[in-house]
Scaffold this motif. Structure first.
Motif, PDB file in Angstrom:
ATOM      1  N   ASP A   1       0.930  -1.069   0.041  1.00 14.52           N
ATOM      2  CA  ASP A   1      -0.307  -0.253   0.161  1.00 14.52           C
ATOM      3  C   ASP A   1       0.429   1.364   0.180  1.00 14.52           C
ATOM      4  OD1 ASP A   1       0.705  -0.208   2.649  1.00 14.52           O
ATOM      5  OD2 ASP A   1      -0.861  -0.484   3.451  1.00 14.52           O
ATOM      6  N   ILE A   2       0.274   2.079  -0.973  1.00 19.36           N
ATOM      7  CA  ILE A   2       0.913   3.661  -0.037  1.00 19.36           C
ATOM      8  C   ILE A   2       0.666   3.787   1.558  1.00 19.36           C
ATOM      9  CG2 ILE A   2       1.366   5.488  -0.865  1.00 19.36           C
ATOM     10  CD1 ILE A   2       1.717   3.573  -2.895  1.00 19.36           C
ATOM     11  N   ARG A   3       1.879   3.866   1.878  1.00 21.12           N
ATOM     12  CA  ARG A   3       2.129   4.405   3.603  1.00 21.12           C
ATOM     13  C   ARG A   3       1.609   5.752   3.871  1.00 21.12           C
ATOM     14  NH1 ARG A   3       4.768   2.418   8.101  1.00 21.12           N
ATOM     15  NH2 ARG A   3       3.586   3.275   9.743  1.00 21.12           N
TER      16      ARG A   3
ATOM     17  N   ARG B   1       7.463   3.310  -8.591  1.00 19.43           N
ATOM     18  CA  ARG B   1       6.621   3.641  -9.546  1.00 19.43           C
ATOM     19  C   ARG B   1       4.856   3.521  -9.181  1.00 19.43           C
ATOM     20  NH1 ARG B   1       8.396   5.361 -14.347  1.00 19.43           N
ATOM     21  NH2 ARG B   1       6.491   4.580 -16.110  1.00 19.43           N
ATOM     22  N   ALA B   2       4.481   2.629  -8.432  1.00 23.78           N
ATOM     23  CA  ALA B   2       3.630   2.996  -8.650  1.00 23.78           C
ATOM     24  C   ALA B   2       2.893   4.223  -7.148  1.00 23.78           C
ATOM     25  CB  ALA B   2       3.233   1.572  -7.434  1.00 23.78           C
ATOM     26  N   GLY B   3       4.510   4.294  -6.660  1.00 20.43           N
ATOM     27  CA  GLY B   3       4.121   5.139  -5.338  1.00 20.43           C
ATOM     28  C   GLY B   3       4.198   6.502  -6.090  1.00 20.43           C
ATOM     29  N   GLU B   4       4.687   6.628  -7.315  1.00 23.00           N
ATOM     30  CA  GLU B   4       4.915   8.034  -8.094  1.00 23.00           C
ATOM     31  C   GLU B   4       3.774   7.920  -8.720  1.00 23.00           C
ATOM     32  OE1 GLU B   4       8.406   9.308  -9.699  1.00 23.00           O
ATOM     33  OE2 GLU B   4       7.780  10.300 -10.785  1.00 23.00           O
ATOM     34  N   LEU B   5       2.981   7.367  -9.283  1.00 22.32           N
ATOM     35  CA  LEU B   5       1.988   6.942  -9.844  1.00 22.32           C
ATOM     36  C   LEU B   5       0.505   7.550  -9.018  1.00 22.32           C
ATOM     37  CD1 LEU B   5       0.066   6.745 -12.488  1.00 22.32           C
ATOM     38  CD2 LEU B   5      -0.521   4.455 -11.139  1.00 22.32           C
ATOM     39  N   ILE B   6       0.980   7.357  -7.464  1.00 18.52           N
ATOM     40  CA  ILE B   6      -0.209   7.934  -6.881  1.00 18.52           C
ATOM     41  C   ILE B   6      -0.320   9.325  -6.463  1.00 18.52           C
ATOM     42  CG2 ILE B   6      -1.417   6.698  -4.910  1.00 18.52           C
ATOM     43  CD1 ILE B   6      -2.860   4.635  -6.200  1.00 18.52           C
ATOM     44  N   GLY B   7       0.639   8.855  -5.990  1.00 21.61           N
ATOM     45  CA  GLY B   7       1.270  10.542  -5.920  1.00 21.61           C
ATOM     46  C   GLY B   7       0.560  11.436  -6.849  1.00 21.61           C
ATOM     47  N   ARG B   8       1.365  11.308  -8.353  1.00 26.73           N
ATOM     48  CA  ARG B   8       1.556  12.756  -8.795  1.00 26.73           C
ATOM     49  C   ARG B   8      -0.693  12.482  -8.917  1.00 26.73           C
ATOM     50  NH1 ARG B   8       5.042  14.362 -11.910  1.00 26.73           N
ATOM     51  NH2 ARG B   8       6.997  13.765 -11.537  1.00 26.73           N
ATOM     52  N   LYS B   9      -1.234  11.235  -8.988  1.00 25.09           N
ATOM     53  CA  LYS B   9      -2.397  11.522  -9.262  1.00 25.09           C
ATOM     54  C   LYS B   9      -3.479  12.193  -8.397  1.00 25.09           C
ATOM     55  CE  LYS B   9      -2.573   9.526 -13.610  1.00 25.09           C
ATOM     56  NZ  LYS B   9      -2.922  10.191 -14.534  1.00 25.09           N
ATOM     57  N   VAL B  10      -2.798  11.556  -7.479  1.00 28.00           N
ATOM     58  CA  VAL B  10      -3.644  12.917  -5.841  1.00 28.00           C
ATOM     59  C   VAL B  10      -2.710  14.507  -5.377  1.00 28.00           C
ATOM     60  CG1 VAL B  10      -3.491  13.081  -3.485  1.00 28.00           C
ATOM     61  CG2 VAL B  10      -3.795  10.453  -4.188  1.00 28.00           C
ATOM     62  N   ALA B  11      -1.942  14.256  -6.319  1.00 32.71           N
ATOM     63  CA  ALA B  11      -1.357  15.991  -6.751  1.00 32.71           C
ATOM     64  C   ALA B  11      -2.286  16.566  -7.524  1.00 32.71           C
ATOM     65  CB  ALA B  11      -0.235  16.000  -6.464  1.00 32.71           C
ATOM     66  N   GLU B  12      -2.693  15.762  -8.617  1.00 33.85           N
ATOM     67  CA  GLU B  12      -3.234  16.367  -9.708  1.00 33.85           C
ATOM     68  C   GLU B  12      -4.860  16.937  -9.074  1.00 33.85           C
ATOM     69  OE1 GLU B  12      -4.453  13.966 -13.557  1.00 33.85           O
ATOM     70  OE2 GLU B  12      -2.220  14.042 -13.439  1.00 33.85           O
ATOM     71  N   LYS B  13      -5.728  15.723  -8.456  1.00 36.99           N
ATOM     72  CA  LYS B  13      -6.416  16.174  -8.053  1.00 36.99           C
ATOM     73  C   LYS B  13      -6.856  16.690  -7.514  1.00 36.99           C
ATOM     74  CE  LYS B  13     -10.394  13.549  -8.117  1.00 36.99           C
ATOM     75  NZ  LYS B  13     -11.375  13.229  -9.612  1.00 36.99           N
ATOM     76  N   ASN B  14      -5.735  17.397  -6.521  1.00 38.98           N
ATOM     77  CA  ASN B  14      -5.743  18.488  -5.708  1.00 38.98           C
ATOM     78  C   ASN B  14      -5.085  19.764  -6.514  1.00 38.98           C
ATOM     79  OD1 ASN B  14      -6.738  17.621  -2.496  1.00 38.98           O
ATOM     80  ND2 ASN B  14      -5.000  16.288  -2.844  1.00 38.98           N
TER      81      ASN B  14
END
Lengths: 140, 453
Positions: free
Chosen positions: B21-23, B253-266
């Motif tokens: 998971d993403i911590r 890679r999955a962590g970066e994807l999730i981080g970028r997408k959450v940032a984009e969403k915000n």
């Protein structure tokens, strides 16, 4: 990055106020385009690949009607099946589908709900994940 | 199909079985424009600003979780070190700010808010001293606020006055939260070489060189690495290192994807991926178990430090390749209470405080979530901290101490917080005195390593 209408409006207002008296339709259009490009910190190549493609994975004990139930639900939701791959491993049913939900009125969250109820009925697990996660993990 | 059957199954196996998971996704928010000479205006500005940027943080993160099928364990916010915002204030005003942060955190539904912090490695300003003195009340009166104090760095040396002050503050925090196993100490980190973009609490803060707002992500995934090592069998070290790298690459890679997408969403810029391997108390999600799978009998056995060093290095190499924006702590974490395998090793008497200290020399982040007897003196705590910070200062790395002198408890007892903070057996501490050393006062000068220009 998905561009929201609000964001475009915000850029347009910014552009008009920056251009002041020089604001012609062409000049505003050019500036807004520039702003959209520069606001996008996502690497370009990767962004273009981002799509409405979703990977559906299903596992469980093999029973009749799994493929038909899932594909019927997909067609009802106007999801396009792009690819399908199915195997029986010992008595386990495994299926992976690539679907496109771009033209569907439902979003991935709705589809997950629909598949959850189908999964419960057929006693199989069905996961829906956006394609990007597989691309990021398995492709450089 | 653009992906192989096995690739898809591997991802599903990671997220569904191996606890990947993403911590944390941590939104860093600058509060520098919230400073005002009037405390009520300051707190109002802070509250409004946090709500403005992070109001939908939790909702957006949940949406991304669902879209990619990867869960995000914690949603957090870090802010500018509060001592900078309130340098003109006294203790009472600082506590009001802590309460405001707590209120904002509760309102937006995040797990923790961090940044009740001061950076005093070279000395105190008046405000910093006031903030530090307010920490015991601030932490005992709030639920979600986390504090950190940086007392040493490679460039500045170790501020031993600050170390002594903090050892007393830790004792006070323990006393004030004694009815809850001294839980306040789990929300207080003392640092050497603190980093400005760390997404992990309790030590997170939004550093002064950071932008207005940013989103940092901390990954997890010891379970995935553990399974990969277990299934590989008795391969040699180079092959083992390759295996860890391949696994960590995918996780990052999955962590970066999730981080970028959450940032984009915000709608805020993405900051960094912290490629730390962070354990959780869940069985199988343990750094200790990875070390055992590498071949040592239990954590604490000779070879433990080497195994950890190799793991940590492989994690970093893979992370660097996987992401273009690596930052934060970026190493393996070895918190005692948050790792089932570490707890077990302490219970069996295999892992001592001294061996743990040696392990912290080769990974992040330090003596983390270590419970010691309540009778441990402030001077002994200062000695433990001085040792840990000497490792950080000399090796130019981040080290931290999050130690819990649990009031009324002694060796054989436990502190138990539940959730991600977990439970920890009380570890024995050497009875030898360090008093005459630590109470000399002043600073341990910066090492020769600081003169790099």
């Amino acid at each position: 990055m998905k561009l929201t209408e609000d964001k475009i409006r915000e850029f347009s207002i910014q552009a008009i106020s920056e251009l002041g008296a020089n604001a012609s339709p062409d000049a505003v259009k050019k500036l807004v385009e520039e702003k959209i490009r520069s606001s996008n910190d996502f690497p370009e190549g990767e962004m273009n690949l981002s799509s409405g493609r979703v990977i559906l994975t299903s596992f469980g004990l093999n029973t009749t009607g799994i493929v038909s139930s899932i594909s019927a639900a997909l067609s009802e939701a106007q999801c396009d099946i792009l690819d399908i791959s199915q195997k029986i491993m010992q008595e386990f049913f495994t299926m992976i589908m690539m679907i496109d939900i771009t033209n569907s009125p439902k979003d991935i969250k709705d589809m997950q709900e629909i598949m959850k109820s189908i999964g419960e009925k057929l006693k199989v697990k069905i996961y829906l994940q956006h394609e990007d996660v597989f691309r990021f993990m398995h492709r450089i | 199909m653009p992906y192989e059957f096995d690739e898809i199954l591997e991802t599903i196996k990671m997220t569904e079985i191996e606890h990947f998971d993403i911590r944390t996704v941590t939104m860093g928010i600058s509060l520098r424009d919230c400073a005002d000479r009037n405390i009520d205006i300051t707190t109002q500005k802070i509250y409004e600003k946090i709500l403005r940027y992070a109001g939908n943080h939790v909702k957006n993160a949940q949406e991304i979780e669902r879209r990619y099928g990867i869960s995000i364990a914690n949603k957090r916010v870090s802010v500018t070190p509060i001592s900078i915002i309130g340098d003109a204030f006294g203790q009472d005003e600082f506590i009001k700010i802590a309460e405001t942060l707590d209120k904002a955190a509760t309102e937006i539904g995040i797990d923790y808010i961090a940044g009740y912090s001061a950076l005093v490695q070279k000395g105190f300003t008046k405000g910093e001293l006031e903030l530090i003195k307010s920490i015991p009340n601030a932490l005992s009166q709030t639920q979600k606020v986390c504090a950190s104090v940086n007392v040493a760095s490679t460039k500045a040396g170790i501020n031993m006055d600050a170390v002594n002050l903090m050892s007393n503050i830790i004792k006070e925090v323990a006393e004030k939260t004694k009815d809850r196993d001294s839980v306040g100490c789990a929300k207080l980190v003392i640092f050497c070489n603190a980093v400005e973009d760390n997404p992990f609490v309790a030590g997170a803060f939004h550093g002064i060189s950071e932008p207005e707002v940013t989103l940092n992500v901390g990954i997890s995934g010891p379970g995935v690495v553990l399974e990969a090592i277990k299934s590989a069998g008795g391969i040699n070290f180079q092959a083992l290192s390759e295996l860890i790298k391949k696994t960590m690459f995918k996780i990052t890679r999955a962590g970066e994807l999730i981080g970028r997408k959450v940032a984009e969403k915000n709608n805020i810029p993405f900051g960094i991926v912290d490629i730390s391997l962070a354990p959780t108390p869940a069985e199988g999600d343990s750094i200790a178990d990875i070390l055992i799978a590498m071949g040592i009998e239990d954590v604490g056995a000779p070879g433990t430090t080497a195994a950890l060093a190799m793991l940590n290095d492989a994690v970093k190499k893979a992370g660097l390749m996987a992401s273009s924006s690596v930052g934060g702590m970026s190493g393996a974490f070895i918190p005692v209470s948050e790792d089932a395998g570490m707890i077990r090793a302490v219970e069996k008497g295999h892992l001592s405080l001294e061996k743990l200290e040696a392990m912290t020399a080769v990974c992040s982040v330090g003596l983390d979530m270590v419970a010691v007897p309540g009778s441990t003196s402030a001077e002994t705590l200062a000695g433990i901290m001085a040792d840990e910070f000497a490792i950080g200062m000399i090796n130019d790395k981040t080290t931290a101490v999050r130690i819990i002198p649990a009031v009324g408890k002694s060796v054989g007892d436990y502190v138990d917080y539940g959730g991600l903070l977990g439970r920890a057996p009380i570890m024995p501490v050497r009875e030898l005195s360090s008093k005459a050393f630590v109470l000399r006062g002043g600073k341990i000068p910066a090492p020769i390593r600081s003169l790099t220009n």
